[in-house]
Design a protein around this motif. Structure first.
Motif, PDB file in Angstrom:
ATOM      1  N   ARG A  71       0.844  -1.246   0.048  1.00  0.00           N
ATOM      2  CA  ARG A  71      -0.085   0.174   0.108  1.00  0.00           C
ATOM      3  C   ARG A  71       0.887   1.205  -0.166  1.00  0.00           C
ATOM      4  O   ARG A  71       0.329   2.527   0.404  1.00  0.00           O
ATOM      5  N   GLY A  72       2.215   1.413  -0.324  1.00  0.00           N
ATOM      6  CA  GLY A  72       2.936   2.414  -0.579  1.00  0.00           C
ATOM      7  C   GLY A  72       2.456   3.389  -1.763  1.00  0.00           C
ATOM      8  O   GLY A  72       1.787   2.816  -2.357  1.00  0.00           O
ATOM      9  N   GLU A  73       3.160   4.443  -1.752  1.00  0.00           N
ATOM     10  CA  GLU A  73       2.712   5.357  -2.659  1.00  0.00           C
ATOM     11  C   GLU A  73       3.755   6.390  -3.156  1.00  0.00           C
ATOM     12  O   GLU A  73       4.667   6.629  -2.233  1.00  0.00           O
ATOM     13  N   VAL A  74       3.766   6.743  -4.114  1.00  0.00           N
ATOM     14  CA  VAL A  74       4.621   7.650  -4.570  1.00  0.00           C
ATOM     15  C   VAL A  74       4.405   9.101  -5.052  1.00  0.00           C
ATOM     16  O   VAL A  74       3.108   9.261  -5.338  1.00  0.00           O
ATOM     17  N   ASP A  75       5.088  10.157  -4.279  1.00  0.00           N
ATOM     18  CA  ASP A  75       4.705  11.752  -4.286  1.00  0.00           C
ATOM     19  C   ASP A  75       4.512  12.124  -5.770  1.00  0.00           C
ATOM     20  O   ASP A  75       5.336  12.128  -6.511  1.00  0.00           O
ATOM     21  N   SER A  76       3.079  12.536  -6.004  1.00  0.00           N
ATOM     22  CA  SER A  76       2.964  12.837  -7.382  1.00  0.00           C
ATOM     23  C   SER A  76       3.241  14.576  -7.450  1.00  0.00           C
ATOM     24  O   SER A  76       2.774  15.050  -8.570  1.00  0.00           O
ATOM     25  N   ASP A  77       3.629  15.270  -6.483  1.00  0.00           N
ATOM     26  CA  ASP A  77       4.085  16.779  -6.734  1.00  0.00           C
ATOM     27  C   ASP A  77       5.304  16.738  -7.478  1.00  0.00           C
ATOM     28  O   ASP A  77       5.971  15.785  -7.866  1.00  0.00           O
ATOM     29  N   GLU A  78       5.280  18.002  -7.962  1.00  0.00           N
ATOM     30  CA  GLU A  78       6.553  18.425  -8.709  1.00  0.00           C
ATOM     31  C   GLU A  78       7.866  18.106  -7.951  1.00  0.00           C
ATOM     32  O   GLU A  78       8.081  18.337  -6.936  1.00  0.00           O
ATOM     33  N   PRO A  79       8.664  17.260  -8.831  1.00  0.00           N
ATOM     34  CA  PRO A  79       9.938  17.055  -7.888  1.00  0.00           C
ATOM     35  C   PRO A  79      10.805  18.233  -7.703  1.00  0.00           C
ATOM     36  O   PRO A  79      10.517  19.332  -8.562  1.00  0.00           O
ATOM     37  N   ASP A  80      11.958  18.123  -6.663  1.00  0.00           N
ATOM     38  CA  ASP A  80      12.917  19.232  -6.618  1.00  0.00           C
ATOM     39  C   ASP A  80      14.053  18.850  -7.694  1.00  0.00           C
ATOM     40  O   ASP A  80      14.494  17.817  -7.752  1.00  0.00           O
ATOM     41  N   PHE A  81      14.718  19.952  -8.359  1.00  0.00           N
ATOM     42  CA  PHE A  81      15.576  19.762  -9.051  1.00  0.00           C
ATOM     43  C   PHE A  81      16.693  20.513  -8.793  1.00  0.00           C
ATOM     44  O   PHE A  81      16.630  21.699  -8.182  1.00  0.00           O
ATOM     45  N   THR A  82      18.010  19.842  -8.725  1.00  0.00           N
ATOM     46  CA  THR A  82      19.121  20.631  -8.501  1.00  0.00           C
ATOM     47  C   THR A  82      20.261  20.071  -9.547  1.00  0.00           C
ATOM     48  O   THR A  82      20.210  19.230 -10.053  1.00  0.00           O
ATOM     49  N   ASN A  83      21.293  21.042  -9.318  1.00  0.00           N
ATOM     50  CA  ASN A  83      22.717  20.561 -10.424  1.00  0.00           C
ATOM     51  C   ASN A  83      23.739  20.297  -9.413  1.00  0.00           C
ATOM     52  O   ASN A  83      23.825  20.927  -8.316  1.00  0.00           O
ATOM     53  N   GLY A  84      24.383  19.076  -9.852  1.00  0.00           N
ATOM     54  CA  GLY A  84      25.365  18.703  -8.975  1.00  0.00           C
ATOM     55  C   GLY A  84      26.616  17.890  -9.791  1.00  0.00           C
ATOM     56  O   GLY A  84      26.481  17.931 -11.065  1.00  0.00           O
ATOM     57  N   THR A  85      27.194  17.115  -9.313  1.00  0.00           N
ATOM     58  CA  THR A  85      28.185  16.265  -9.700  1.00  0.00           C
ATOM     59  C   THR A  85      28.143  14.943  -9.276  1.00  0.00           C
ATOM     60  O   THR A  85      27.908  14.611  -8.289  1.00  0.00           O
ATOM     61  N   ALA A  86      28.735  13.858 -10.145  1.00  0.00           N
ATOM     62  CA  ALA A  86      28.662  12.611  -9.654  1.00  0.00           C
ATOM     63  C   ALA A  86      29.932  11.937 -10.367  1.00  0.00           C
ATOM     64  O   ALA A  86      30.212  12.100 -11.479  1.00  0.00           O
ATOM     65  N   THR A  87      30.406  11.105  -9.592  1.00  0.00           N
ATOM     66  CA  THR A  87      31.408  10.126  -9.944  1.00  0.00           C
ATOM     67  C   THR A  87      31.182   8.666 -10.209  1.00  0.00           C
ATOM     68  O   THR A  87      30.995   7.917  -9.342  1.00  0.00           O
ATOM     69  N   VAL A  88      31.098   8.377 -11.429  1.00  0.00           N
ATOM     70  CA  VAL A  88      30.696   6.885 -11.830  1.00  0.00           C
ATOM     71  C   VAL A  88      31.540   6.431 -12.678  1.00  0.00           C
ATOM     72  O   VAL A  88      32.114   6.689 -13.665  1.00  0.00           O
ATOM     73  N   ASP A  89      32.056   5.159 -12.167  1.00  0.00           N
ATOM     74  CA  ASP A  89      33.188   4.389 -12.967  1.00  0.00           C
ATOM     75  C   ASP A  89      34.269   5.188 -13.185  1.00  0.00           C
ATOM     76  O   ASP A  89      34.974   5.119 -14.088  1.00  0.00           O
ATOM     77  N   GLY A  90      34.588   6.114 -12.017  1.00  0.00           N
ATOM     78  CA  GLY A  90      35.937   6.776 -12.136  1.00  0.00           C
ATOM     79  C   GLY A  90      36.062   8.071 -13.131  1.00  0.00           C
ATOM     80  O   GLY A  90      36.857   8.741 -13.037  1.00  0.00           O
ATOM     81  N   GLU A  91      34.676   8.336 -13.584  1.00  0.00           N
ATOM     82  CA  GLU A  91      34.579   9.729 -14.307  1.00  0.00           C
ATOM     83  C   GLU A  91      33.813  10.561 -13.786  1.00  0.00           C
ATOM     84  O   GLU A  91      32.633  10.070 -13.215  1.00  0.00           O
ATOM     85  N   THR A  92      34.123  11.839 -13.393  1.00  0.00           N
ATOM     86  CA  THR A  92      33.178  12.835 -12.939  1.00  0.00           C
ATOM     87  C   THR A  92      32.483  13.781 -13.920  1.00  0.00           C
ATOM     88  O   THR A  92      33.335  14.320 -14.879  1.00  0.00           O
ATOM     89  N   ALA A  93      31.321  14.029 -13.710  1.00  0.00           N
ATOM     90  CA  ALA A  93      30.709  14.814 -14.701  1.00  0.00           C
ATOM     91  C   ALA A  93      29.445  15.776 -13.828  1.00  0.00           C
ATOM     92  O   ALA A  93      29.160  15.175 -12.668  1.00  0.00           O
ATOM     93  N   ASP A  94      28.942  16.541 -14.787  1.00  0.00           N
ATOM     94  CA  ASP A  94      27.935  17.381 -14.058  1.00  0.00           C
ATOM     95  C   ASP A  94      26.495  16.610 -14.478  1.00  0.00           C
ATOM     96  O   ASP A  94      26.186  16.126 -15.567  1.00  0.00           O
ATOM     97  N   TYR A  95      25.599  16.791 -13.624  1.00  0.00           N
ATOM     98  CA  TYR A  95      24.214  16.152 -13.668  1.00  0.00           C
ATOM     99  C   TYR A  95      23.279  17.076 -13.014  1.00  0.00           C
ATOM    100  O   TYR A  95      23.428  17.794 -12.195  1.00  0.00           O
ATOM    101  N   ARG A  96      21.903  16.833 -13.818  1.00  0.00           N
ATOM    102  CA  ARG A  96      20.829  17.375 -13.203  1.00  0.00           C
ATOM    103  C   ARG A  96      19.950  16.320 -12.475  1.00  0.00           C
ATOM    104  O   ARG A  96      19.659  15.465 -12.874  1.00  0.00           O
ATOM    105  N   PHE A  97      19.788  16.503 -11.158  1.00  0.00           N
ATOM    106  CA  PHE A  97      19.256  15.728 -10.290  1.00  0.00           C
ATOM    107  C   PHE A  97      17.801  16.043 -10.118  1.00  0.00           C
ATOM    108  O   PHE A  97      17.399  17.160  -9.919  1.00  0.00           O
ATOM    109  N   ALA A  98      16.968  14.612  -9.795  1.00  0.00           N
ATOM    110  CA  ALA A  98      15.608  15.134  -9.628  1.00  0.00           C
ATOM    111  C   ALA A  98      15.257  14.336  -8.336  1.00  0.00           C
ATOM    112  O   ALA A  98      15.854  13.179  -8.254  1.00  0.00           O
TER     113      ALA A  98
END
Length: 482
Positions: free
Chosen positions: A133-160
């Motif tokens: 009986r769980g649920e997902v919030d249907s409101d507009e998500p929050d967006f931010t800009n940041g970075t992430a290192t995946v498999d040794g490579e760092t890049a800029d990302y847009r996070f929701a």
């Protein structure tokens, strides 16, 4: 910068540069916003997919995350602890916490499929669980800009960031990212193209403006050269070239030629004036000199009355020439308020030597005030009376009346009149009709010219037409002082 072409080219280049810079910045901002929005939409889709699995109580270690290399995911609980991350995620920023090592809480661990005593839920976990009986919030998500290192490579990302609530009531936050490499590459490409194309375009604008302005000003240069040649040669009969266009340059050329025509007429008029004045002055001076020389040699033969008459005539002519010179110089009449009716009576009362008596018709009650120079207006009335006395047979009449805010003086005689074709010519300087060409009966031809010039400078006009008696009718119309 004295060249009009240079100023026009510089001005056009600056305006175009500002417009292009503004348009370029707008394009870059819109492009960046659109691409960032697309990345945010991709991140939201991934975040909602993971949140949907959490709402179905899928265990953390069994969460399905697509394109983990392009879409890093971080899941945190209500206390900010990291409970799940995507594969090969080594570092992250912009999501509220930079930890990438899962540390599930006991309650969170239970949300991944808590066990009953008979272990039936474990079997459900093997089948990815049954919907809770769980649920997902249907409101507009929050967006931010940041970075992430995946498999040794760092890049800029847009996070929701999307929130999901498990069947056990645990609220989790899913942070999913989408790469901004495409946005950065597109913006960089467009910016580079603008930096290269803008100077080239500005050079083209400056060159085209220079050429167009040069072509447009070519007739002006022709006008300038012709005016310089006219000034050097003093030949006012020459005219500047008029271009066939109907623009401002063509109007300038036409106005210049009209000015040259008026200037040529003025100079010619001045030359005729000097020549006629010299001729008119020569006769009385020569006559006076002859009489004085005869008188010096033979005193008994000196014609004193004739010498006096020549002197008086010479004095009157000099006064007329001086007045015309002042009028031509633009001398403005005074603004003294005068009663024109009283001025007419006074002038007629002082004329004792007239050949024909003057009949005066001036109402006792009337507004006949005008503003102007007393001496000049007296000269006008006197000249009109002299002209009437010279041509009248038996009657000269003067009347004064007010009409529509103007004061009108009418002088008529019963002489031969003025032919219609000569009625404008008689107001020219040194012009005398055939019946008044003799020096004894006619003046120098300046009286009517002076009268019209004085009337015009007082804001009025002087005209002539035929009188009912058959002679000439001169009408002087001046604006009233009111």
């Amino acid at each position: 910068m004295r060249s009009v072409r240079a100023r026009a080219a510089l001005g056009a280049t600056v305006v175009v540069a500002l417009a292009l810079i503004g348009a370029g910045l707008s394009v870059l901002l819109v492009l960046r916003a659109n691409l960032t929005g697309q990345a945010g939409l991709q991140a939201e889709v991934v975040a909602r997919e993971v949140a949907g699995q959490l709402a179905l109580d899928v265990p953390y270690d069994r969460l399905e995350m697509r394109d983990e290399e392009d879409h890093p995911v971080q899941v945190t609980d209500e206390d900010g602890r990291v409970v799940a991350v995507s594969k090969d995620l080594r570092a992250i920023s912009g999501t509220g916490t930079d930890r990438v090592t899962p540390d599930p809480s006991p309650a969170a661990g239970q949300s991944g499929g808590g066990s009953d005593d008979d272990g039936s839920d474990d079997d459900a976990d093997d089948d990815h669980g049954t919907p809770g009986r769980g649920e997902v919030d249907s409101d507009e998500p929050d967006f931010t800009n940041g970075t992430a290192t995946v498999d040794g490579e760092t890049a800029d990302y847009r996070f929701a960031s999307v929130q999901a609530t498990t069947s056990a009531g645990v609220t989790l936050t899913v942070h999913a990212g989408a790469p901004l490499a495409a946005e950065q590459e597109a913006v960089g490409t467009v910016r580079g193209a603008m930096l290269i194309g803008l100077p080239l375009l500005l050079l083209v604008v400056a060159g085209v403006t220079w050429l167009v302005t040069r072509r447009a000003l070519r007739p002006v240069e022709g006008i300038r050269r012709e005016m310089a040649a006219i000034t050097a040669s003093e030949d006012l009969s020459r005219r500047v070239p008029e271009p066939g266009s109907r623009d401002e340059v063509a109007r300038l050329a036409r106005t210049t030629n009209e000015t040259l025509t008026a200037l040529e007429a003025s100079v010619e008029r001045q030359r005729r004036f000097v020549a006629d004045a010299s001729h008119e002055l020569r006769s009385p001076i020569a006559s006076l000199r002859t009489q004085l020389e005869v008188g010096a040699a033979h005193p008994e033969l000196l014609d004193v009355p004739g010498a006096v008459a020549d002197t008086v005539r010479l004095q009157a002519l000099a006064a007329d020439l001086l007045l015309l010179a002042r009028l031509d110089a633009g001398e403005r009449p005074g603004r003294t308020v005068l009663d024109l009716g009283a001025l007419v009576r006074e002038e007629i009362s002082q004329r004792s030597g007239d050949r024909i008596p003057v009949t005066v018709s001036v109402p006792d009650s009337g507004e006949f005030e005008v503003a102007g120079s007393r001496g000049q207006l007296v000269r006008v009335i006197g000249n009109l009376l002299d002209n009437a006395e010279r041509h009248a047979r038996s009657a000269v009449t003067v009347s004064v009346r007010a009409e529509s805010g103007d004061v009108i003086v009418v002088v008529t005689d019963d002489g031969a009149g003025v032919p219609p074709e000569e009625r404008e010519r008689i107001f020219e300087r040194f012009v005398r009709l055939d019946d008044a060409r003799t020096r004894d009966d006619g003046g120098a031809g300046l009286g009517l010219a002076i009268a019209r010039d004085v009337a015009a400078r007082h804001g009025g006009r002087l005209t002539v037409d035929g009188a009912r008696e058959g002679g000439a009718r001169f009408e002087l119309r001046l604006p009233g002082a009111g």
